[in-house]
Design an enzyme around this catalytic site. Structure first.
Site, PDB file in Angstrom:
ATOM      1  N   TYR A 277       8.667  31.721  62.411  1.00 42.25           N
ATOM      2  CA  TYR A 277       8.550  30.467  63.568  1.00 42.25           C
ATOM      3  C   TYR A 277       6.871  30.447  63.442  1.00 42.25           C
ATOM      4  CZ  TYR A 277       7.750  28.938  68.258  1.00 42.25           C
ATOM      5  OH  TYR A 277       7.458  28.157  69.337  1.00 42.25           O
TER       6      TYR A 277
ATOM      7  N   SER B  28       2.235  26.301  69.591  1.00 44.77           N
ATOM      8  CA  SER B  28       2.642  27.644  70.447  1.00 44.77           C
ATOM      9  C   SER B  28       1.131  28.337  70.266  1.00 44.77           C
ATOM     10  CB  SER B  28       3.560  28.262  69.955  1.00 44.77           C
ATOM     11  OG  SER B  28       3.653  29.634  70.193  1.00 44.77           O
TER      12      SER B  28
HETATM   13  O1  NJP Z   1      12.992  25.537  74.392  1.00 51.47           O
HETATM   14  P1  NJP Z   1      14.464  24.925  74.732  1.00 51.47           P
HETATM   15  P2  NJP Z   1      11.604  24.926  74.975  1.00 51.47           P
HETATM   16  N1  NJP Z   1      17.113  18.015  66.925  1.00 51.47           N
HETATM   17  O2  NJP Z   1      15.293  25.661  73.657  1.00 51.47           O
HETATM   18  C1  NJP Z   1      15.849  20.368  71.079  1.00 51.47           C
HETATM   19  C2  NJP Z   1       7.907  25.438  72.023  1.00 51.47           C
HETATM   20  N2  NJP Z   1       7.564  26.776  72.780  1.00 51.47           N
HETATM   21  O3  NJP Z   1      11.714  23.992  75.818  1.00 51.47           O
HETATM   22  O4  NJP Z   1      18.952  19.231  70.551  1.00 51.47           O
HETATM   23  C3  NJP Z   1      16.474  17.398  67.906  1.00 51.47           C
HETATM   24  O5  NJP Z   1      14.696  25.021  76.056  1.00 51.47           O
HETATM   25  C4  NJP Z   1      16.803  21.007  72.079  1.00 51.47           C
HETATM   26  O6  NJP Z   1      17.671  20.052  72.248  1.00 51.47           O
HETATM   27  P3  NJP Z   1      19.183  20.154  71.504  1.00 51.47           P
HETATM   28  C5  NJP Z   1       8.762  25.403  71.081  1.00 51.47           C
HETATM   29  O7  NJP Z   1       8.642  25.956  69.744  1.00 51.47           O
HETATM   30  C6  NJP Z   1       8.205  27.502  73.583  1.00 51.47           C
HETATM   31  O8  NJP Z   1      10.777  26.302  75.252  1.00 51.47           O
HETATM   32  O9  NJP Z   1      19.953  19.237  72.567  1.00 51.47           O
HETATM   33  N3  NJP Z   1      16.231  18.170  68.952  1.00 51.47           N
HETATM   34  C7  NJP Z   1      16.057  21.017  73.207  1.00 51.47           C
HETATM   35  O10 NJP Z   1      15.790  20.025  74.126  1.00 51.47           O
HETATM   36  C8  NJP Z   1       9.165  24.011  71.216  1.00 51.47           C
HETATM   37  O11 NJP Z   1       8.524  23.260  70.048  1.00 51.47           O
HETATM   38  C9  NJP Z   1       7.833  28.661  74.190  1.00 51.47           C
HETATM   39  O12 NJP Z   1      19.596  21.286  71.575  1.00 51.47           O
HETATM   40  C10 NJP Z   1      16.325  19.499  68.837  1.00 51.47           C
HETATM   41  C11 NJP Z   1      14.442  21.535  72.727  1.00 51.47           C
HETATM   42  O13 NJP Z   1      14.530  21.310  71.418  1.00 51.47           O
HETATM   43  C12 NJP Z   1       8.921  23.669  72.581  1.00 51.47           C
HETATM   44  O14 NJP Z   1       7.871  24.675  72.920  1.00 51.47           O
HETATM   45  C13 NJP Z   1       6.592  29.143  73.589  1.00 51.47           C
HETATM   46  C14 NJP Z   1      16.636  20.096  67.563  1.00 51.47           C
HETATM   47  C15 NJP Z   1      14.454  22.877  72.791  1.00 51.47           C
HETATM   48  O15 NJP Z   1      14.219  23.460  74.095  1.00 51.47           O
HETATM   49  C16 NJP Z   1      10.064  23.263  73.455  1.00 51.47           C
HETATM   50  O16 NJP Z   1      10.653  24.512  73.524  1.00 51.47           O
HETATM   51  C17 NJP Z   1       5.824  28.560  72.820  1.00 51.47           C
HETATM   52  C18 NJP Z   1      16.925  19.368  66.521  1.00 51.47           C
HETATM   53  N4  NJP Z   1      17.339  19.524  65.223  1.00 51.47           N
HETATM   54  C19 NJP Z   1       6.070  27.469  72.288  1.00 51.47           C
HETATM   55  N5  NJP Z   1      16.742  21.442  67.647  1.00 51.47           N
HETATM   56  C20 NJP Z   1       8.699  29.341  75.119  1.00 51.47           C
HETATM   57  N6  NJP Z   1       9.804  28.555  75.693  1.00 51.47           N
HETATM   58  O17 NJP Z   1       8.402  30.448  75.381  1.00 51.47           O
HETATM   59  C21 NJP Z   1      16.283  21.944  69.078  1.00 51.47           C
HETATM   60  O18 NJP Z   1       4.691  29.225  72.622  1.00 51.47           O
HETATM   61  N7  NJP Z   1      15.870  20.572  69.639  1.00 51.47           N
END
Ligand code: NJP
Length: 258
Positions: A154, A141
């Site tokens: 975070y 990020s």
């Molecule tokens: O977020 P979201 P993003 N084991 O909540 C999964 C970074 N980022 O796409 O497990 C396995 O829509 C969860 O799936 P589920 C951020 O830090 C974002 O924005 O089914 N999977 C979902 O598919 C992250 O690293 C922004 O709930 C797990 C996914 O993670 C990346 O971008 C800004 C899990 C999250 O999808 C993708 O985030 C930035 C687990 N324990 C960086 N826990 C932003 N959106 O503004 C969660 O600077 N997931």
């Protein structure tokens, strides 16, 4: 690396950036392994991408569980025979002032944002080193380089991931395995809704947040060019550059913005 006919593991593929990235890599001809906890969402995406299930594998799992990570890698090898590209994208947020930060939540955050990627790297690396090729992408990020108020926990996980990423790149210098760091800024996903903690940051100023597909395209380009660091927008890159060159300016400015 040309992703065509390559096997790509994408964590966090059930939503947001990971889902968009899975679409982009599938379109580019990759075999995609969809990993996250929400099995139903992964199945829906897999069906949409590939009715015949020839180039998709659904792997419901939790990245914070080491045994589940090993199972994901074993399952992928069994099905496709190799892993060429690993995209460590699964991540979670935590919004809380340092003074109020819940320790258990912070531990969980490190399990998902830091140890998850580490487990995957350690599970895959021996194989990538043996084949003398591979690309490891860690999605960090812009606030994994410059912190903002109420996101200290975070930011700490992403700074730690950044340290791991930069070190790994040096260690793999002559192995044929490339390491790519991705630094997205605000992106329209469920990230804020899914975040833990009591506070919420102010709305991102209009025009600064991008759609997840823009990040997915940047990740795809990063793999194709085996880039060191990937920024999605010019503003993101400037934020990090100015933040590192003028930390006192950021100390003054960022509490007024966030
Ligand atoms: O977020 P979201 P993003 N084991 O909540 C999964 C970074 N980022 O796409 O497990 C396995 O829509 C969860 O799936 P589920 C951020 O830090 C974002 O924005 O089914 N999977 C979902 O598919 C992250 O690293 C922004 O709930 C797990 C996914 O993670 C990346 O971008 C800004 C899990 C999250 O999808 C993708 O985030 C930035 C687990 N324990 C960086 N826990 C932003 N959106 O503004 C969660 O600077 N997931």
């Amino acid at each position: 690396m040309n992703p065509e006919n390559k096997t790509v593991i994408i964590t966090g593929a059930s939503s947001g950036i990971g889902e968009a990235t899975a679409r982009r890599f599938y379109e580019a001809g990759s075999r995609v392994v969809l990993a996250a906890r929400s099995a139903d969402r992964l199945h829906a995406l897999a069906l949409e991408l590939d009715n015949n299930w020839e180039r998709v594998l659904v792997a419901p799992m939790d990245v914070s569980e080491k045994a589940a990570v090993q199972q994901l890698v074993d399952q992928t090898l069994q099905r496709f025979g190799s892993v060429d590209i690993l995209i460590n994208n699964a991540g979670r947020g935590l919004f809380a002032a340092v003074a109020d930060m819940d320790e258990a939540k912070l531990h969980h955050l490190f399990d998902v944002n830091f140890f998850g990627p580490l487990y995957l790297i350690q599970a895959i690396l021996p194989m990538m080193q043996a084949q003398g090729a591979g690309v490891i992408v860690n999605v960090s990020s812009i606030i994994g380089r410059v912190t903002i108020p109420t996101s200290g926990g975070y930011c700490a996980t992403k700074f730690a991931l950044g340290a791991l990423t930069d070190t790994l790149r040096m260690e793999l210098r002559s192995s044929g395995v490339k390491v790519v760091a991705v630094f997205p800024g605000a992106t329209h996903t469920a990230f804020t809704a899914n975040a833990m903690g009591t506070t919420r940051p102010r709305e991102t100023p209009r025009g600064f947040a991008v759609q997840p597909d823009r990040v997915a395209q940047a990740i795809l380009r990063g793999v194709q060019h085996e880039s060191r660091d990937v920024y999605v927008t010019f503003t993101d890159r400037m934020f990090v550059t100015v933040g590192r060159m003028a930390p006192r300016l950021m100390d003054w400015l960022l509490p007024r913005v966030f």
